[in-house]
Design an enzyme around this catalytic site. Structure first.
Site: not given
Ligand code: GLU
Length: 417
Positions: A106
């Site tokens: 993240k």
């Molecule tokens: N931000 C989204 C989540 O928390 C998508 C992450 C992604 O597609 O890599 O799942």
């Protein structure tokens, strides 16, 4: 008194409980308590008024045991390392529950993007990408949209990364515009996933979709889309909330109208329909069947858990419920479909996007949606059965499913050096 909320502690407590329930020894899962890599960067941005401003950014790779780290980038004034670390861990678990070949990561920038011009936002995004470039890559760590980021931001990231490499690298990010390799269906995937799990839940309890009353907090890419798609599928959306407050209409809100209104940069508080404006607390406590918290972490806490009337909670946001609130809700017989399962539709279609990029193919929207539904229902069934088997909550079921997969992969790979 609930102690100050720390999302990373929250994650660790849930991880420990699930590992204990599985009868794991500490050494089997201890690696999951620590992110593999944390990067903090300073991002200099030339502002429109000619001054240079430094922003702080983060990228955390929690795990690469099952594949490249995968996860979004958020722009938020409260973003911080502990939050990003927790979110990265939740991505590892989410990808494992969905059984897609990724670890978790993240990123974030501490910034309120509403205070920036479009040009400043683009320069911030590009400089951030350059700063984290040494640790990202299509086989290493693949960013995506998250809170306050979107396809346009992903397009800037893809372009910046590609300029450094000297050729187009579409698979460096997912959730990008269709014109440069984005996938059909990705924009709606998280919201669609929320509906798919809600449908599965209703099947299990023999309740029809028609007339099931839903309240949604957060009108962004997750909550806004989920509310609109669910409205069109026959659910009755009785209350919604965003940063400006809430809106209630027991007879059902026309989400096509409200979505149109919100898409023009309007806020819920200014909507004029047959319902009435209210507080977010009233939305949380409203009379409904399913509550969908789809904004930020810590929305449902010891302070408001007891006010919830909904029997079912489907977590659209990551980490919306604190451990203390979870205990209160479980005692009062609520059923919670946890974030790492409920909102996994986004990363599942991100995976499909990455697969299409790597194969040089483009699937139709129908192919994407069918594949999403299949993957999500399989994950839901596995979690449901595991929870039943161990007489545990769906959250514990989901964590047990995830941890078993990661621990098994880790054992097979072995230790190096
Ligand atoms: N931000 C989204 C989540 O928390 C998508 C992450 C992604 O597609 O890599 O799942």
């Amino acid at each position: 008194m609930e102690k100050a909320y720390n999302p990373y502690d929250n994650m660790l407590r849930v991880l420990e409980s699930a590992a204990n329930m599985l009868g794991l020894k500490e050494e089997d899962y201890v690696v999951l308590k620590y992110p593999e890599r944390e990067l903090r960067v300073a991002i200099p941005v030339m502002m429109d008024n000619g001054t240079l401003k430094i922003f702080e950014g983060y990228r955390v790779q929690h795990s690469s045991i099952r594949g490249p780290s995968k996860g979004g980038i958020r722009f938020h004034q409260d973003a911080n390392m502990d939050e990003v670390k927790a979110l990265a861990a939740w991505m590892s678990f989410k990808c494992a529950v969905a059984d897609i070949p990724y670890g978790g990561g993240k990123g974030g920038i501490k910034v309120d993007p509403r205070t920036l011009s479009k040009g400043e936002l683009e320069r911030l995004t590009r400089r951030f990408t350059a700063r984290i470039l040494p640790i990202i890559g299509p086989e290493q760590d693949i960013p995506a949209p998250d809170v306050n980021t979107n396809a346009e931001v992903m397009g800037w990231m893809m372009d910046t990364y590609s300029r450094f490499r000297g050729y187009a690298v579409p698979d460096i990010v997912t959730g990008k515009p269709i014109e440069i390799g984005g996938s059909l269906g990705r924009g709606e995937a998280t919201g669609r996933g929320i509906m798919i799990v809600a449908n599965e839940l209703l099947k299990r309890i023999d309740k029809p979709v028609e007339g099931t009353r839903v309240a949604v907090i957060g009108m962004g890419n997750v909550g806004g889309v989920a509310a609109r798609i669910m409205h069109n599928a026959g659910y009755r959306i009785v209350a919604v909330g965003d940063i400006s407050g809430g809106y209630i209409d027991e007879n059902g809100i026309d989400m096509n109208e409200l979505s149109k209104f919100l898409s023009k940069k309007n806020l819920v508080k200014d909507y004029k329909g047959n319902g009435r404006f209210c507080t977010t607390d009233e939305v949380i406590a409203c009379d409904c069947d399913i509550l969908v918290p789809a904004a930020l972490e810590n929305q449902i806490n010891a302070g408001n858990a007891e006010t919830i009337k909904a029997k079912y909670i489907v977590e659209g946001a990551n980490g919306p419920t604190t451990v203390e609130a979870d205990e209160i809700l479980e005692k009062s017989g609520k059923i919670i479909v946890p974030d790492i399962l409920a909102n996994s539709g986004g990363v599942i279609v991100s995976y499909f996007e990455w697969v299409q990029n790597r194969q040089g193919l483009a699937w139709t929207e129908e192919e994407v949606n069918i594949a999403l539904e299949k993957k999500l229902i399989k994950a839901f069934d596995e979690v449901w059965d595991l929870a039943k088997d161990k007489n545990a909550s769906l959250r514990m079921g989901a964590y047990m499913s995830a941890i078993s997969r990661i621990v098994a992969a880790h054992k097979i790979r072995g230790f190096f050096p």
